[in-house]
Design a protein around this motif. Structure first.
Motif, PDB file in Angstrom:
ATOM      1  N   ARG A 229       0.821  -1.212   0.000  1.00  0.00           N
ATOM      2  CA  ARG A 229       0.000   0.000   0.000  1.00  0.00           C
ATOM      3  C   ARG A 229       0.856   1.263   0.000  1.00  0.00           C
ATOM      4  N   ILE A 230       0.587   2.161  -0.936  1.00  0.00           N
ATOM      5  CA  ILE A 230       1.139   3.505  -0.915  1.00  0.00           C
ATOM      6  C   ILE A 230      -0.019   4.481  -1.069  1.00  0.00           C
ATOM      7  N   LEU A 231       0.186   5.702  -0.666  1.00  0.00           N
ATOM      8  CA  LEU A 231      -0.850   6.728  -0.800  1.00  0.00           C
ATOM      9  C   LEU A 231      -0.789   7.321  -2.203  1.00  0.00           C
ATOM     10  N   ASN A 232      -1.954   7.428  -2.852  1.00  0.00           N
ATOM     11  CA  ASN A 232      -1.971   8.081  -4.154  1.00  0.00           C
ATOM     12  C   ASN A 232      -1.956   9.597  -3.954  1.00  0.00           C
ATOM     13  N   TYR A 233      -1.915  10.336  -5.069  1.00  0.00           N
ATOM     14  CA  TYR A 233      -1.733  11.783  -4.963  1.00  0.00           C
ATOM     15  C   TYR A 233      -2.912  12.467  -4.282  1.00  0.00           C
ATOM     16  N   ASP A 234      -4.120  11.989  -4.551  1.00  0.00           N
ATOM     17  CA  ASP A 234      -5.292  12.577  -3.870  1.00  0.00           C
ATOM     18  C   ASP A 234      -5.194  12.368  -2.360  1.00  0.00           C
ATOM     19  N   GLU A 235      -4.752  11.192  -1.953  1.00  0.00           N
ATOM     20  CA  GLU A 235      -4.625  10.897  -0.524  1.00  0.00           C
ATOM     21  C   GLU A 235      -3.515  11.734   0.117  1.00  0.00           C
ATOM     22  N   ILE A 236      -2.426  11.946  -0.623  1.00  0.00           N
ATOM     23  CA  ILE A 236      -1.352  12.795  -0.093  1.00  0.00           C
ATOM     24  C   ILE A 236      -1.851  14.222   0.104  1.00  0.00           C
ATOM     25  N   LYS A 237      -2.610  14.706  -0.860  1.00  0.00           N
ATOM     26  CA  LYS A 237      -3.146  16.062  -0.744  1.00  0.00           C
ATOM     27  C   LYS A 237      -4.133  16.160   0.419  1.00  0.00           C
ATOM     28  N   ALA A 238      -5.002  15.148   0.565  1.00  0.00           N
ATOM     29  CA  ALA A 238      -5.955  15.140   1.670  1.00  0.00           C
ATOM     30  C   ALA A 238      -5.225  15.037   3.007  1.00  0.00           C
ATOM     31  N   LEU A 239      -4.164  14.228   3.039  1.00  0.00           N
ATOM     32  CA  LEU A 239      -3.367  14.089   4.265  1.00  0.00           C
ATOM     33  C   LEU A 239      -2.752  15.429   4.656  1.00  0.00           C
ATOM     34  N   TRP A 240      -2.184  16.119   3.678  1.00  0.00           N
ATOM     35  CA  TRP A 240      -1.499  17.394   3.967  1.00  0.00           C
ATOM     36  C   TRP A 240      -2.478  18.422   4.525  1.00  0.00           C
ATOM     37  N   MET A 246      -5.967  19.332  12.260  1.00  0.00           N
ATOM     38  CA  MET A 246      -5.826  18.715  13.580  1.00  0.00           C
ATOM     39  C   MET A 246      -5.873  19.777  14.671  1.00  0.00           C
ATOM     40  N   THR A 247      -6.610  19.444  15.753  1.00  0.00           N
ATOM     41  CA  THR A 247      -6.647  20.353  16.906  1.00  0.00           C
ATOM     42  C   THR A 247      -5.250  20.541  17.468  1.00  0.00           C
ATOM     43  N   ASP A 248      -4.495  19.444  17.525  1.00  0.00           N
ATOM     44  CA  ASP A 248      -3.128  19.482  18.023  1.00  0.00           C
ATOM     45  C   ASP A 248      -2.178  19.520  16.825  1.00  0.00           C
ATOM     46  N   LYS A 249      -2.168  20.653  16.118  1.00  0.00           N
ATOM     47  CA  LYS A 249      -1.392  20.755  14.892  1.00  0.00           C
ATOM     48  C   LYS A 249       0.106  20.598  15.135  1.00  0.00           C
ATOM     49  N   THR A 250       0.567  21.006  16.284  1.00  0.00           N
ATOM     50  CA  THR A 250       2.002  21.063  16.530  1.00  0.00           C
ATOM     51  C   THR A 250       2.627  19.706  16.815  1.00  0.00           C
ATOM     52  N   VAL A 251       1.812  18.659  17.018  1.00  0.00           N
ATOM     53  CA  VAL A 251       2.398  17.366  17.349  1.00  0.00           C
ATOM     54  C   VAL A 251       2.108  16.335  16.260  1.00  0.00           C
ATOM     55  N   PHE A 252       0.925  15.721  16.281  1.00  0.00           N
ATOM     56  CA  PHE A 252       0.682  14.601  15.378  1.00  0.00           C
ATOM     57  C   PHE A 252       0.678  15.036  13.918  1.00  0.00           C
ATOM     58  N   GLY A 253      -0.009  16.139  13.596  1.00  0.00           N
ATOM     59  CA  GLY A 253      -0.037  16.591  12.214  1.00  0.00           C
ATOM     60  C   GLY A 253       1.351  16.896  11.690  1.00  0.00           C
ATOM     61  N   SER A 346      -2.424   5.661  18.344  1.00  0.00           N
ATOM     62  CA  SER A 346      -3.717   5.082  17.971  1.00  0.00           C
ATOM     63  C   SER A 346      -4.837   6.109  18.064  1.00  0.00           C
ATOM     64  N   LYS A 347      -4.900   6.802  19.194  1.00  0.00           N
ATOM     65  CA  LYS A 347      -5.963   7.789  19.400  1.00  0.00           C
ATOM     66  C   LYS A 347      -5.858   8.935  18.405  1.00  0.00           C
ATOM     67  N   ALA A 348      -4.632   9.430  18.186  1.00  0.00           N
ATOM     68  CA  ALA A 348      -4.451  10.541  17.263  1.00  0.00           C
ATOM     69  C   ALA A 348      -4.742  10.114  15.830  1.00  0.00           C
ATOM     70  N   LYS A 349      -4.347   8.894  15.467  1.00  0.00           N
ATOM     71  CA  LYS A 349      -4.580   8.404  14.099  1.00  0.00           C
ATOM     72  C   LYS A 349      -6.068   8.245  13.822  1.00  0.00           C
ATOM     73  N   ASP A 353      -7.700  10.177  10.766  1.00  0.00           N
ATOM     74  CA  ASP A 353      -8.309   9.453   9.645  1.00  0.00           C
ATOM     75  C   ASP A 353      -9.639  10.080   9.231  1.00  0.00           C
ATOM     76  N   LEU A 354     -10.462  10.455  10.209  1.00  0.00           N
ATOM     77  CA  LEU A 354     -11.760  11.060   9.892  1.00  0.00           C
ATOM     78  C   LEU A 354     -11.584  12.413   9.212  1.00  0.00           C
ATOM     79  N   LEU A 355     -10.610  13.194   9.680  1.00  0.00           N
ATOM     80  CA  LEU A 355     -10.340  14.486   9.041  1.00  0.00           C
ATOM     81  C   LEU A 355      -9.847  14.289   7.611  1.00  0.00           C
ATOM     82  N   MET A 356      -8.983  13.310   7.417  1.00  0.00           N
ATOM     83  CA  MET A 356      -8.458  13.058   6.081  1.00  0.00           C
ATOM     84  C   MET A 356      -9.548  12.550   5.138  1.00  0.00           C
ATOM     85  N   LEU A 357     -10.454  11.704   5.662  1.00  0.00           N
ATOM     86  CA  LEU A 357     -11.574  11.234   4.838  1.00  0.00           C
ATOM     87  C   LEU A 357     -12.464  12.384   4.401  1.00  0.00           C
TER      88      LEU A 357
END
Length: 481
Positions: A229-240, A246-253, A346-349, A353-357
C-alpha cells in the motif's frame, strides 16, 4: 505427667512456652500420644514408647522413653493423630521397620528417576533458559522480553518438564497447530522461530543431537504479509490538508508530515530530540542491536520549518513531546521517569483518519468521482465500526479489514520511497535514505557517506510533495496504488 482431653479447639488455643524450650501435653484418650509445643509455637504430634537400652542397671537392662514424630498440627488434627498413634504404638518395632522400608523404597525410586532423567538429558525449559542466558542475553538481542514471554505462554505449559531430546517432530507440529488455532498462523511462526533457534543452538553444543524442526513447518506465507500500500496523490493532498485541521497541529499533524518528507521509521521521528539537530542536519541515534538507520540527514527547508514551529519544553528534550510530567507513569525502581516522547498514536490516528476522509471526500465530490466516494464511505464505515466494537475478536477482524483498505503510518515510508523513484532518485540512494542495510559486495566495500546524495533525494521528495499538494493548473500528476 498430667493427662488431658485434647480437642482441636483446645489445641488451637495452646500458647508457646516462655520459660522452656518446649512443653508436652499428654492425651488422656490415647496413652503415649503427646502434643509438643515449642517456644516458637510449632505444634508437633509425638508418640512416646519404651524401648530396652543396651545399658544395664544392677545387672538388668533398663528401659528408656523414645519418641517418634507423627506430624504437625493443624495438618494432623486430633482424631487423625490418635488413629496414627494407636497404629504405631500397637507395634512400634514393626511400624518403624515398615517406615524404614518405605523410605528406602522412596529413595530408590527417586534415584532411579534421577538417573533416567540424567540419561535423557535436561528438560526443554532448562535448555531454553540456558539458551536465553548464553545466547540471547550475551548477544544483547532486543527481542529477549518477547522470547521469554512466548516461551512462558505457549511452550512451557506443554513442554516445560519434558526431556529436551525426547521432543519429536510430530509434537512440534501438534504444538504449532494448537497455537495457530488459538492465536493465529503468524504467532505460530514466531514460536516456531524461537523453537528452531533453541534447538539449533543446542545442536552446536552436543555431539549426537539432531533438531526435529524441518523446512516447511511454518504456518503462513511470508509474502502474504508484505504490504504494498502507498498513498496516491489525492490521498497525499488530503493528508497534507488534514494536518492543518488537527486540533493538536504542533504534534501529530507535524509528525505525519515529517514522516512523509523524511521516509524514516515512526519511532525515530517520534523520539527526535533537539540535541540531535544542528544546522539543518538530523543525526539519528543508533541503539545497540537495532536495525540500521539513515545516520545523518540534511533536511529540506520545509522539514526544518515544521520542526522549528514546534514549541520547546524546558523539561522535555523531544521535538514531539508526549504526556505532561504530572501524568507520567511512575518507574518501578523509583527513579524519576525520563521525559516522554509522543506515544498516543492510535488515538491521534483515529481522529486524523476522519479528518483526512473529509478532505478526500471533498476532492471526490469536486470531480464527481463516484468510485472514490464509494471508497471513502467504505473506509468511514470501517473506522466507525472499529471505534464502536466491544468484543476482542470483532475488533481484531475490523482492524484487519481496515488495514486492507486504508493506510498506516508505516505506509508513508513506502510512499516516500516510491515518490523518490518518481522524482529520479537512484535506488541505491533512496535505500540509504530509508536506512536499509545494503547487502552483498556493495554493502561491504562502498563506504561513501552519501550525505550530499541523501540531501538531494530528500529535496527532490519535498519538491514533488509540494507539486502534489499545490499542483500547477496545467500539470496533472497521477500515481496509482
Amino acid at each position: 505427667m498430667e493427662q488431658k482431653k485434647l480437642t482441636d479447639e483446645g489445641v488451637a488455643k495452646l500458647k508457646a512456652p516462655t520459660d522452656q524450650q518446649f512443653q508436652n501435653h499428654f492425651d488422656k484418650h490415647v496413652p503415649g500420644l503427646v502434643l509438643r509445643v515449642s517456644a516458637k509455637g510449632r505444634k508437633t504430634w509425638v508418640a512416646q514408647y519404651y524401648t530396652r537400652s543396651t545399658r544395664k542397671e544392677d545387672g538388668k537392662p533398663i528401659t528408656i522413653v523414645t519418641s517418634k514424630s507423627l506430624g504437625l498440627y493443624p495438618i494432623l488434627k486430633v482424631k487423625e493423630a490418635r488413629d496414627k498413634a494407636r497404629l504405631f504404638l500397637a507395634d512400634p518395632k514393626k511400624a518403624l521397620s515398615e517406615a524404614k522400608a518405605l523410605a528406602e523404597e522412596k529413595m530408590r525410586v527417586e534415584e532411579k528417576a534421577l538417573a533416567e532423567a540424567k540419561a535423557r538429558g535436561p528438560s526443554f525449559k532448562e535448555v531454553a533458559e540456558n539458551f536465553v542466558k548464553r545466547h540471547v542475553e550475551t548477544k544483547g538481542l532486543r527481542t529477549k522480553a518477547d522470547i521469554e514471554r512466548l516461551l512462558a505462554k505457549c511452550v512451557y505449559p506443554k513442554w516445560g518438564d519434558k526431556p529436551f531430546r525426547d521432543i519429536k517432530r510430530s509434537e512440534v507440529a501438534d504444538l504449532l497447530d494448537q497455537i495457530q488455532d488459538k492465536h493465529g498462523a503468524r504467532q505460530a511462526d514466531v514460536v516456531l522461530a524461537i523453537i528452531r533457534k533453541t534447538m539449533n543452538w543446542y545442536t552446536t553444543r552436543n555431539d549426537d543431537y539432531t533438531s526435529p524442526v524441518a523446512r516447511g513447518m511454518h504456518r503462513s506465507n511470508s509474502t502474504d504479509h508484505k504490504r504494498k500500500r502507498i498513498l496516491n496523490y489525492d490521498e497525499i493532498k488530503a493528508l497534507w490538508t488534514a494536518c492543518d485541521s488537527m486540533t493538536d497541529k504542533t504534534v501529530f499533524g507535524a509528525m505525519v508530515r515529517v514522516l512523509l518528507l523524511t521516509a524514516q521509521r515512526r519511532e525515530k521521528v517520534a523520539t527526535m530530540q533537539w540535541a540531535n539537530l544542528a544546522n539543518g542536519v538530523w543525526t539519528i541515534p543508533t541503539e545497540a542491536r537495532e536495525k540500521s538507520n539513515a545516520g545523518s540527514l540534511t533536511l529540506p527547508q520545509v522539514v526544518q520549518d515544521i520542526i522549528a514551529a514546534q514549541p520547546r519544553l524546558e523539561d522535555n528534550p523531544h521535538v514531539f513531546p508526549g504526556r505532561t510530567p504530572g501524568r507520567r507513569r511512575k518507574s518501578t525502581d523509583k527513579t524519576p521517569p525520563a521525559p516522554p516522547a509522543f506515544n498516543s498514536f492510535s488515538k491521534a490516528k483515529e481522529a486524523f483518519d476522519l479528518l483526512m476522509l473529509n478532505e478526500l471526500q471533498k476532492i471526490a465530490e469536486a470531480r464527481n468521482d463516484s468510485a472514490k466516494l464509494i471508497f471513502v464511505a467504505k473506509v468511514r464505515t470501517l473506522l466507525e465500526a472499529n471505534a464502536a466494537a466491544k468484543g476482542r475478536e470483532a475488533k481484531k477482524e475490523l482492524t484487519r479489514q481496515l488495514k486492507q483498505e486504508w493506510w498506516t503510518l508505516h505506509d508513508l515510508r513506502r510512499t516516500a520511497k516510491s515518490l523518490m523513484a518518481k522524482a529520479g532518485v537512484l535506488p541505491h540512494v533512496s535505500e540509504r535514505v530509508l536506512g536499509h542495510s545494503i547487502k552483498g559486495v556493495e554493502g561491504v566495500y562502498d563506504r561513501h557517506s552519501y550525505d550530499a546524495e541523501k540531501a538531494d533525494a530528500l529535496q527532490r521528495l519535498a519538491d514533488l510533495v509540494d507539486r502534489i499538494v499545490n499542483p500547477p493548473e496545467d500539470n496533472v500528476i497521477a500515481l496509482r496504488r
